[in-house]
Design an enzyme around this catalytic site. Structure first.
Site, PDB file in Angstrom:
ATOM      1  N   LYS A  20      15.456  78.780  22.132  1.00 21.18           N
ATOM      2  CA  LYS A  20      16.244  78.415  23.398  1.00 21.18           C
ATOM      3  C   LYS A  20      17.683  77.998  23.302  1.00 21.18           C
ATOM      4  O   LYS A  20      18.500  78.541  24.035  1.00 21.18           O
ATOM      5  CB  LYS A  20      15.478  76.971  23.729  1.00 21.18           C
ATOM      6  CG  LYS A  20      15.871  76.566  25.237  1.00 21.18           C
ATOM      7  CD  LYS A  20      14.769  75.623  25.725  1.00 21.18           C
ATOM      8  CE  LYS A  20      14.725  74.261  25.254  1.00 21.18           C
ATOM      9  NZ  LYS A  20      15.721  73.617  25.560  1.00 21.18           N
ATOM     10  N   SER A  21      18.184  77.720  22.149  1.00 26.90           N
ATOM     11  CA  SER A  21      19.371  77.102  22.067  1.00 26.90           C
ATOM     12  C   SER A  21      20.352  78.523  21.747  1.00 26.90           C
ATOM     13  O   SER A  21      21.404  78.793  22.511  1.00 26.90           O
ATOM     14  CB  SER A  21      19.625  76.459  20.631  1.00 26.90           C
ATOM     15  OG  SER A  21      19.070  75.120  20.816  1.00 26.90           O
ATOM     16  N   GLY A  91      19.449  69.723  29.361  1.00 30.41           N
ATOM     17  CA  GLY A  91      20.590  68.896  28.792  1.00 30.41           C
ATOM     18  C   GLY A  91      21.760  70.078  28.303  1.00 30.41           C
ATOM     19  O   GLY A  91      22.963  69.840  28.423  1.00 30.41           O
ATOM     20  N   GLN A 166      25.121  69.594  21.234  1.00 35.63           N
ATOM     21  CA  GLN A 166      25.664  69.938  22.649  1.00 35.63           C
ATOM     22  C   GLN A 166      27.043  69.318  22.792  1.00 35.63           C
ATOM     23  O   GLN A 166      27.872  70.035  23.610  1.00 35.63           O
ATOM     24  CB  GLN A 166      24.794  69.307  23.681  1.00 35.63           C
ATOM     25  CG  GLN A 166      23.230  69.926  23.607  1.00 35.63           C
ATOM     26  CD  GLN A 166      22.353  69.259  24.559  1.00 35.63           C
ATOM     27  OE1 GLN A 166      22.633  68.143  25.219  1.00 35.63           O
ATOM     28  NE2 GLN A 166      21.001  69.726  24.582  1.00 35.63           N
ATOM     29  N   ASP A 316      13.918  68.142  17.726  1.00 32.58           N
ATOM     30  CA  ASP A 316      13.157  68.619  18.835  1.00 32.58           C
ATOM     31  C   ASP A 316      11.419  68.638  18.173  1.00 32.58           C
ATOM     32  O   ASP A 316      10.632  69.005  19.020  1.00 32.58           O
ATOM     33  CB  ASP A 316      13.532  69.879  19.221  1.00 32.58           C
ATOM     34  CG  ASP A 316      14.836  69.792  20.025  1.00 32.58           C
ATOM     35  OD1 ASP A 316      15.255  68.771  20.333  1.00 32.58           O
ATOM     36  OD2 ASP A 316      15.565  70.852  20.343  1.00 32.58           O
ATOM     37  N   LYS A 343      16.058  62.073  25.286  1.00 30.23           N
ATOM     38  CA  LYS A 343      15.615  63.616  25.733  1.00 30.23           C
ATOM     39  C   LYS A 343      15.072  63.627  27.039  1.00 30.23           C
ATOM     40  O   LYS A 343      15.176  62.957  28.023  1.00 30.23           O
ATOM     41  CB  LYS A 343      14.924  63.850  24.530  1.00 30.23           C
ATOM     42  CG  LYS A 343      15.462  63.878  22.925  1.00 30.23           C
ATOM     43  CD  LYS A 343      16.720  65.050  23.153  1.00 30.23           C
ATOM     44  CE  LYS A 343      17.223  65.028  21.855  1.00 30.23           C
ATOM     45  NZ  LYS A 343      18.412  65.955  21.781  1.00 30.23           N
TER      46      LYS A 343
HETATM   47  C1  S3P Z   1      20.346  71.482  21.475  1.00 30.17           C
HETATM   48  C2  S3P Z   1      20.987  70.348  20.796  1.00 30.17           C
HETATM   49  C3  S3P Z   1      20.071  69.225  20.643  1.00 30.17           C
HETATM   50  C4  S3P Z   1      18.457  69.551  21.035  1.00 30.17           C
HETATM   51  C5  S3P Z   1      18.380  70.409  22.170  1.00 30.17           C
HETATM   52  C6  S3P Z   1      19.135  71.675  22.216  1.00 30.17           C
HETATM   53  C7  S3P Z   1      21.496  72.556  21.533  1.00 30.17           C
HETATM   54  O1  S3P Z   1      20.222  68.209  21.395  1.00 30.17           O
HETATM   55  O2  S3P Z   1      17.676  68.329  20.857  1.00 30.17           O
HETATM   56  O3  S3P Z   1      16.821  70.743  22.473  1.00 30.17           O
HETATM   57  O4  S3P Z   1      20.892  73.697  22.261  1.00 30.17           O
HETATM   58  O5  S3P Z   1      22.503  72.254  21.433  1.00 30.17           O
HETATM   59  P1  S3P Z   1      21.761  67.052  21.002  1.00 30.17           P
HETATM   60  O6  S3P Z   1      22.860  68.208  20.946  1.00 30.17           O
HETATM   61  O7  S3P Z   1      21.813  66.224  22.308  1.00 30.17           O
HETATM   62  O8  S3P Z   1      21.419  66.599  19.810  1.00 30.17           O
END
Ligand code: S3P
Length: 429
Positions: A20-21, A91, A166, A316, A343
């Protein structure tokens, strides 16, 4: 959805959907680049679709097949969107795109669904304002909807207290159009996909690892469109890894899984608990390490501790790790994980409440929980709180418990893994 417990055997080979990221970032960097970007094996899920729709609303032309995308990059000259931009439940979409929108002189507004509108945005809007973007929103820009008018930015040096990828990514993306250098320092490195992918797009990114992890880049650089292959998501594979470890019999092979060191804390923990997991055929795809993961049942798992330094690499996976902990002998504990409370749901509460409903002995802390493992779980009514990872973790727990489990909102898995239940039931012998 009803799930029958008492699972006996699992068997099969599976390529879970893509990361996903990485899928979010492929769309965003492709949109920012000059020329065309080809994205292969893209994850098509509710979250990543939110990012794709957002770049389209900014004027990016996209040719789409199911998991293949061709993006016509706009080299940072987007069009002012004619409506509010909706990040839905995502997010990553909201925070990374706030970074992108801060580079644009036009007016835009980002909103999201009920869950996302409760989640903290000040962590990105504050530093972006410091860089020179005009941002306002609910609670002085701490909650969506947030309005942005960007433009003349200057680079900043930022300490990323919460090790949020993020936040780091939003600032690096804004930094690409800022005057001077933008740097982000972290005590514990967060996932580094943005740094790696920026390099694949031809951006010079400096990383140093002396006392802390520091990433920096100079503003004014151009991204050159490229081809990005998205590997399978280790966060999705984790559910099947847990299933393979906890099932009484069988073997599961998880193919093409991303094994970036900033993402595999869950696999390291399982190994520490005594699980039989091996990484096979380790290789590199689009600048990211990938492997096939072979999982066999492990009868004698032991309890384990997770400390705050370990949390970013398994953030996660905590819901499914908690399920494994409930089956392991002895005490397990997770601390320093307060981030889980903000989250997609309050995951500490969701984990504790649902494990208790299944008969586990669990104590809740503000920043984690403690589980007295090894007692058999019984089927229960599971509340997902609309959170995909809670639904998937407790579907696995339900298969391994005694009796029947009821999942209240199974559709929420579409956030990251639309075909989760089909894949799950296919592996059961
Ligand atoms: C993500 C970063 C993480 C993770 C989220 C995806 C990303 O969050 O929990 O599911 O793709 O950069 P945080 O940056 O808030 O730790």
């Amino acid at each position: 959805m009803r799930i029958k417990g008492g699972l006996k055997k699992v068997e099969g080979s599976l390529r879970v959907p893509s990361d996903k990221s990485i899928s979010h970032r492929a769309v965003i960097l492709g949109a920012l680049a000059r020329g065309r970007t080809f994205v292969r094996e893209w994850l098509r899920s509710e979250d990543t679709k939110a990012t794709l729709e957002m770049v389209k609303a900014l004027g990016v032309q996209v040719e789409e097949r199911e998991t293949e995308l061709i993006l016509e990059g706009r080299d940072f000259s987007f069009l002012e969107p004619s409506d509010v931009l909706d990040a839905k439940n995502s997010g990553t979409t909201a925070r990374l795109m706030l970074g992108v929108l801060s580079t644009q002189e036009f007016f835009s507004v980002v909103t999201g669904d009920g869950s996302l509108r409760r989640r903290p945005m000040g962590r990105v809007t504050k530093p972006l304002k410091e860089m020179g973007a005009f941002i306002d929103g609910r609670n002085e820009g701490s909650n969506l909807p947030v309005a942005v008018r960007g433009g003349k930015l200057k680079g900043i040096s930022f300490f990323n207290e919460k090790s949020s990828a993020q936040v780091k990514s939003a600032l690096l993306l804004a930094g690409l159009r800022a005057e001077g250098v933008t740097s982000v320092t972290e005590k514990v490195p967060s996932r580094d996909h943005t740094e790696r992918m920026l390099r694949a797009f031809g951006v010079e990114v400096k990383v140093s690892q002396e006392e802390a992890y520091k990433v920096e880049l100079e503003g004014g650089q151009t991204l050159q469109g490229t081809e990005v292959f998205c590997p399978a998501d280790p966060s999705s594979a984790a559910f099947f890894c847990a299933l393979g470890v906890l099932a009484p019999e069988g073997e599961i092979l998880l193919r093409d899984v991303l094994v970036n060191p900033t993402r595999i804390g869950f696999y390291r923990k399982l190994h520490q608990m005594g699980a039989e997991i091996s990484f096979e055929r380790e290789r590199e795809i689009s600048g990211e390490p990938v492997a096939d993961i072979l999982v066999r049942p492990s009868q004698e798992l032991k309890g384990v501790e997770v400390t705050s330094e370990e949390v970013p690499s398994l953030i996660d996976e905590v819901p499914i790790l908690a399920v494994v902990m409930a089956f392991a002998q002895g005490v397990s504990e997770v601390r320093g994980a307060k981030e889980l409370r903000v989250k997609e749901s309050d995951r500490i509460r969701a984990i504790v409440q649902n494990l208790k409903a299944m008969g586990a002995e669990v104590e809740e802390f503000e920043d984690g929980f403690r589980i007295e493992g090894g007692k058999p779980l019984k089927g229960a009514e599971i509340k997902t709180f609309g959170d995909h990872r809670i639904a998937m973790a407790f579907a696995v727990a339900g298969l391994l418990a005694q009796g029947e489990t009821y999942i209240d909102d199974p559709e929420c898995v579409a956030i990251s893994y639309p075909s989760f239940f089909d894949d799950l039931f296919r592996l059961i012998v």
